[in-house]
Design a protein around this motif. Structure first.
Motif, PDB file in Angstrom:
ATOM      1  N   TYR A  61       1.080  -1.312   0.182  1.00  0.00           N
ATOM      2  CA  TYR A  61      -0.062  -0.057   0.218  1.00  0.00           C
ATOM      3  C   TYR A  61       1.035   1.364  -0.300  1.00  0.00           C
ATOM      4  O   TYR A  61       0.527   2.162  -0.704  1.00  0.00           O
ATOM      5  CB  TYR A  61      -0.463   0.355   1.315  1.00  0.00           C
ATOM      6  N   ASN A  62       2.423   1.065   0.528  1.00  0.00           N
ATOM      7  CA  ASN A  62       3.331   2.289   0.534  1.00  0.00           C
ATOM      8  C   ASN A  62       4.203   1.900  -0.413  1.00  0.00           C
ATOM      9  O   ASN A  62       5.296   1.749   0.197  1.00  0.00           O
ATOM     10  CB  ASN A  62       3.279   2.346   1.874  1.00  0.00           C
ATOM     11  N   ALA A  63       4.071   2.282  -1.731  1.00  0.00           N
ATOM     12  CA  ALA A  63       4.596   1.834  -2.659  1.00  0.00           C
ATOM     13  C   ALA A  63       6.098   2.186  -2.848  1.00  0.00           C
ATOM     14  O   ALA A  63       6.380   3.688  -2.190  1.00  0.00           O
ATOM     15  CB  ALA A  63       4.005   1.934  -3.764  1.00  0.00           C
ATOM     16  N   PRO A  64       7.404   2.083  -3.321  1.00  0.00           N
ATOM     17  CA  PRO A  64       8.400   2.168  -2.475  1.00  0.00           C
ATOM     18  C   PRO A  64       8.539   3.320  -4.127  1.00  0.00           C
ATOM     19  O   PRO A  64       7.778   3.613  -5.117  1.00  0.00           O
ATOM     20  CB  PRO A  64       9.674   1.330  -3.482  1.00  0.00           C
ATOM     21  N   SER A  65       9.691   4.887  -4.121  1.00  0.00           N
ATOM     22  CA  SER A  65       9.345   5.780  -5.679  1.00  0.00           C
ATOM     23  C   SER A  65       9.496   4.877  -6.882  1.00  0.00           C
ATOM     24  O   SER A  65      10.069   3.840  -7.408  1.00  0.00           O
ATOM     25  CB  SER A  65      10.960   6.124  -5.297  1.00  0.00           C
ATOM     26  N   GLY A  66       8.768   5.617  -7.739  1.00  0.00           N
ATOM     27  CA  GLY A  66       8.673   5.011  -9.034  1.00  0.00           C
ATOM     28  C   GLY A  66       7.257   4.286  -9.052  1.00  0.00           C
ATOM     29  O   GLY A  66       6.700   3.715 -10.429  1.00  0.00           O
ATOM     30  N   PHE A  67       6.949   3.512  -8.621  1.00  0.00           N
ATOM     31  CA  PHE A  67       5.684   2.631  -7.864  1.00  0.00           C
ATOM     32  C   PHE A  67       4.325   2.833  -7.589  1.00  0.00           C
ATOM     33  O   PHE A  67       3.449   2.696  -6.844  1.00  0.00           O
ATOM     34  CB  PHE A  67       5.787   1.470  -7.533  1.00  0.00           C
ATOM     35  N   GLU A  68       4.689   4.015  -7.093  1.00  0.00           N
ATOM     36  CA  GLU A  68       3.038   4.811  -6.190  1.00  0.00           C
ATOM     37  C   GLU A  68       2.239   5.105  -7.186  1.00  0.00           C
ATOM     38  O   GLU A  68       1.105   4.637  -6.612  1.00  0.00           O
ATOM     39  CB  GLU A  68       3.517   6.292  -6.116  1.00  0.00           C
ATOM     40  N   ALA A  69       2.404   5.645  -8.179  1.00  0.00           N
ATOM     41  CA  ALA A  69       0.625   4.915  -9.047  1.00  0.00           C
ATOM     42  C   ALA A  69       0.090   3.838  -9.206  1.00  0.00           C
ATOM     43  O   ALA A  69      -1.252   3.486  -9.909  1.00  0.00           O
ATOM     44  CB  ALA A  69       1.047   5.577 -11.065  1.00  0.00           C
ATOM     45  N   ASN A  70       0.803   3.069  -9.236  1.00  0.00           N
ATOM     46  CA  ASN A  70      -0.421   0.963  -9.088  1.00  0.00           C
ATOM     47  C   ASN A  70      -0.886   1.250  -7.517  1.00  0.00           C
ATOM     48  O   ASN A  70      -1.326  -0.095  -7.692  1.00  0.00           O
ATOM     49  CB  ASN A  70       0.935   0.403  -9.914  1.00  0.00           C
ATOM     50  N   VAL A  71      -0.573   1.509  -6.636  1.00  0.00           N
ATOM     51  CA  VAL A  71      -0.275   0.966  -5.377  1.00  0.00           C
ATOM     52  C   VAL A  71      -2.693   0.398  -5.730  1.00  0.00           C
ATOM     53  O   VAL A  71      -3.180   1.332  -6.236  1.00  0.00           O
ATOM     54  CB  VAL A  71      -0.141   2.221  -4.365  1.00  0.00           C
ATOM     55  N   PRO A  72      -3.271   0.178  -4.676  1.00  0.00           N
ATOM     56  CA  PRO A  72      -2.209  -0.938  -4.123  1.00  0.00           C
ATOM     57  C   PRO A  72      -2.379  -2.743  -4.691  1.00  0.00           C
ATOM     58  O   PRO A  72      -2.110  -2.389  -6.046  1.00  0.00           O
ATOM     59  CB  PRO A  72      -3.736  -1.461  -2.791  1.00  0.00           C
ATOM     60  N   TYR A  73      -0.827  -3.366  -4.778  1.00  0.00           N
ATOM     61  CA  TYR A  73      -0.649  -3.611  -5.800  1.00  0.00           C
ATOM     62  C   TYR A  73      -0.051  -5.703  -4.271  1.00  0.00           C
ATOM     63  O   TYR A  73       0.407  -5.017  -3.904  1.00  0.00           O
ATOM     64  CB  TYR A  73      -0.327  -3.410  -7.125  1.00  0.00           C
ATOM     65  N   THR A  74      -0.475  -6.026  -5.703  1.00  0.00           N
ATOM     66  CA  THR A  74       0.814  -7.482  -4.703  1.00  0.00           C
ATOM     67  C   THR A  74       2.082  -8.351  -5.326  1.00  0.00           C
ATOM     68  O   THR A  74       1.966  -8.103  -6.694  1.00  0.00           O
ATOM     69  CB  THR A  74      -0.524  -8.711  -4.821  1.00  0.00           C
ATOM     70  N   VAL A 107       2.930 -12.560 -17.446  1.00  0.00           N
ATOM     71  CA  VAL A 107       3.369 -12.396 -18.869  1.00  0.00           C
ATOM     72  C   VAL A 107       3.930 -11.366 -19.073  1.00  0.00           C
ATOM     73  O   VAL A 107       4.625 -10.863 -17.638  1.00  0.00           O
ATOM     74  CB  VAL A 107       2.259 -11.909 -18.715  1.00  0.00           C
ATOM     75  N   THR A 108       4.151 -10.176 -20.098  1.00  0.00           N
ATOM     76  CA  THR A 108       5.464  -8.994 -19.447  1.00  0.00           C
ATOM     77  C   THR A 108       4.332  -8.284 -19.630  1.00  0.00           C
ATOM     78  O   THR A 108       3.785  -7.552 -20.543  1.00  0.00           O
ATOM     79  CB  THR A 108       6.293  -9.107 -21.000  1.00  0.00           C
ATOM     80  N   ARG A 109       4.835  -6.890 -18.497  1.00  0.00           N
ATOM     81  CA  ARG A 109       3.866  -5.598 -18.272  1.00  0.00           C
ATOM     82  C   ARG A 109       5.251  -4.995 -18.019  1.00  0.00           C
ATOM     83  O   ARG A 109       5.787  -5.050 -17.852  1.00  0.00           O
ATOM     84  CB  ARG A 109       3.082  -5.925 -17.313  1.00  0.00           C
ATOM     85  N   ARG A 110       4.184  -3.131 -18.281  1.00  0.00           N
ATOM     86  CA  ARG A 110       4.675  -2.164 -18.492  1.00  0.00           C
ATOM     87  C   ARG A 110       5.064  -2.239 -16.625  1.00  0.00           C
ATOM     88  O   ARG A 110       4.506  -2.791 -16.008  1.00  0.00           O
ATOM     89  CB  ARG A 110       4.288  -1.437 -18.056  1.00  0.00           C
ATOM     90  N   LEU A 111       6.238  -2.451 -16.291  1.00  0.00           N
ATOM     91  CA  LEU A 111       7.194  -2.483 -14.968  1.00  0.00           C
ATOM     92  C   LEU A 111       7.056  -0.890 -13.812  1.00  0.00           C
ATOM     93  O   LEU A 111       6.781  -0.767 -13.028  1.00  0.00           O
ATOM     94  CB  LEU A 111       8.388  -3.006 -14.831  1.00  0.00           C
ATOM     95  N   HIS A 112       7.547   0.211 -14.961  1.00  0.00           N
ATOM     96  CA  HIS A 112       7.133   1.665 -13.993  1.00  0.00           C
ATOM     97  C   HIS A 112       7.411   2.209 -15.304  1.00  0.00           C
ATOM     98  O   HIS A 112       8.302   1.748 -16.497  1.00  0.00           O
ATOM     99  CB  HIS A 112       8.361   1.956 -13.169  1.00  0.00           C
ATOM    100  N   GLN A 113       7.367   3.645 -14.718  1.00  0.00           N
ATOM    101  CA  GLN A 113       8.465   4.164 -16.030  1.00  0.00           C
ATOM    102  C   GLN A 113       9.976   5.255 -15.295  1.00  0.00           C
ATOM    103  O   GLN A 113      10.102   4.994 -13.892  1.00  0.00           O
ATOM    104  CB  GLN A 113       7.441   5.642 -16.347  1.00  0.00           C
ATOM    105  N   ASP A 114      10.711   4.728 -15.880  1.00  0.00           N
ATOM    106  CA  ASP A 114      12.324   5.896 -15.688  1.00  0.00           C
ATOM    107  C   ASP A 114      11.954   7.298 -15.222  1.00  0.00           C
ATOM    108  O   ASP A 114      12.072   8.294 -16.015  1.00  0.00           O
ATOM    109  CB  ASP A 114      13.808   5.455 -16.273  1.00  0.00           C
TER     110      ASP A 114
END
Lengths: 135, 356
Positions: A61-74, A107-114
């Motif tokens: 629920y509290n994502a590291p920098s760069g992954f905030e837009a995807n919360v919550p994720y498992t 599956v291959t997905r978009r992880l994040h943007q640099d």
């Protein structure tokens, strides 16, 4: 900017390409050129099937920098059918649907943007529940 | 086939589809949700619901999955592909090919062509015709052509009901190895400004009713008629037909205008359940049709791309279909794998909420 690192890791990230030990047949992921089982050199490429099951998981629920837009994720530890345990995000699934032992596929997905919206798009493996009838 | 008409596109070496694969994201936005937010719940709905890509999906990731499905059906090594071509109007980058990422992910690099194609909703069939040429000239044994989109629609606009996500991938190869032979193609193109998106603009503009008669109906009927006339066929010669499908009404009407029945277009008419997948629309209708087709069936496919043009194909299914269609998930399985979302979730998933 981490362009060289993203570029170097692209094969393993896009398609779960690891290694197989020519001495003891152990399947290795991520690739490290030395077999973790027998300690000998292991540089033979091996493409994993992408099939596995959830070994354990947690929801972020509290994502590291760069992954905030995807919360919550498992995030799960996935036991690949060839043996190795990999850490990856689960996708196309709600937290309440996840359970230990659940069969998943890569599956291959978009992880994040640099950085920001001007940065490189980083793609890589995630796992999702196997949702189709057998084919 | 009757004597060759010089406007038909027929390669000197016969070619066909070796493998095909579809992809549809799992999320669905019912059209009633768009009407609820923007029309007070009133007014007609052009479709039942549309597919919406997840937060981590785009034309790259969707093309990779469709391409993997096509490879599974074709059972060829990805390194034997001499072209990886992706047609879309939603390429994630303005500059940097989608196709190199797809080619790398499926293992087709480095001895391959890679390029992104653009022609609104017919970018995918443009790539398909080019692949026919590459294989038909014997420059290559196999070429991969993809049409895939995560279509854009301005909030509240008529397009928001239908702008969906999905598409399909085709591996073209020699006719004798194919599950469906492409007998001929025909392209009909004019400068018709029915729909466009300027560089840097987030959402497209369209000519409302102008997108109908002079654009969609003119190009599709001309292309399909010319193909049938030049190849000496009539609608009765085809078991199935697939037309570009921006909504339910247009393909249903154009089929009737050309003399095709509701039954002929039924398997390939996916727009009511997944929306308009733009560069993927006609060709994912074809994957759904191939999924149920039998050896010997003939299929007429006609795309439409705004700006404007149509590509028409006459396709004949071979015996190899029976063995190969089950090697990867069927289009209807993707459609059945469905998670309904509301308008708020949709605007979040489509990046319509700005965080700064």
């Amino acid at each position: 900017m981490e362009i060289p690192r993203h570029w170097r890791l692209r094969k393993q990230r896009y398609g779960l390409v690891g290694e197989v030990c020519p001495h003891c047949e152990a399947k290795i992921f991520p690739p490290r050129d030395v077999c973790p089982d027998c300690g000998k050199e292991a540089k033979t490429k091996f493409s994993f099937s992408g099939q596995g099951e959830v070994y354990s998981y947690t929801t972020i629920y509290n994502a590291p920098s760069g992954f905030e837009a995807n919360v919550p994720y498992t995030v799960a530890l996935v036991k690949l059918e060839e043996g190795p345990l990999v850490t990856a995000q689960l996708t196309d699934v709600a937290e309440e649907e996840v359970e230990i032992g659940m069969p998943v596929e890569m599956v291959t997905r978009r992880l994040h943007q640099d950085g920001d919206e001007r940065g490189l798009l980083v793609y890589g493996y995630k796992f999702r529940p196997i949702g189709f009838a057998a084919h | 086939m009757t004597p060759k008409n010089e406007t038909l596109l027929i390669p000197s070496r016969p070619v066909g589809i070796i493998g095909y694969g579809a992809y549809v994201p799992r999320y669905r936005l019912p059209a009633t949700e768009v009407a609820r937010i923007w029309k007070g719940g009133k007014g007609g709905l052009p479709i039942k619901e549309k597919s919406v890509p997840g937060l981590d999906e785009d034309v790259v990731t969707m093309s990779i999955e469709a391409a993997r499905n096509a490879l599974a059906r074709a059972q060829i090594d990805a390194s034997d592909l001499r072209a990886v071509w992706v047609g879309s109007e939603s390429h994630p980058y303005a500059v940097k090919p989608t196709s190199t990422i797809v080619a790398e992910a499926i293992g087709a690099v480095p001895s391959t062509q890679a390029a992104d194609w653009e022609f609104a909703c017919k970018a995918g069939t443009e790539a398909l015709v080019a692949a026919m040429g590459l294989v038909g000239s014997e420059m290559a044994e196999y070429a991969l052509a993809i049409g895939m989109d995560t279509a854009q629609g301005r909030p509240g606009d008529a397009l928001e009901y239908t702008a969906g996500a999905g598409g399909a991938a085709y591996i073209i190869g020699p006719a004798e190895e194919s599950l469906a032979v492409i007998e001929a193609a025909y392209s009909y193109v004019t400068d018709t400004p029915d729909f466009w998106r300027r560089a840097g603009a987030k959402y497209p503009e369209h000519g409302s009713r102008f997108t109908g008669e002079p654009a969609y109906f003119e190009h599709i009927t001309q292309a399909a008629k010319a193909l049938m006339e030049a190849s000496g066929t009539t609608p009765a010669d085809y078991q199935w037909a697939v037309f570009h499908q921006p909504n339910t009404k247009f393909p249903t009407r154009v089929a009737k205008m050309l003399g095709f029945s509701k039954e002929q277009i039924e398997p390939g008419l996916l727009v009511p359940l997944i929306g308009n997948t733009y560069a993927g629309a006609a060709i994912i209708g074809l994957t759904a049709t191939l999924d149920i087709a039998r050896p010997g069936d003939r299929i007429l496919v006609t795309s439409f791309g705004s700006g404007a043009g149509s590509d028409a194909f006459s396709i004949r299914v071979t015996d190899a279909i029976s063995e190969r269609s089950g090697r990867a998930p069927k289009t209807q399985e993707y459609i059945a794998r469905r998670t309904e979302i509301d308008y708020a979730t949709y605007v979040r998933m489509r990046g319509k909420i700005t965080l700064k």
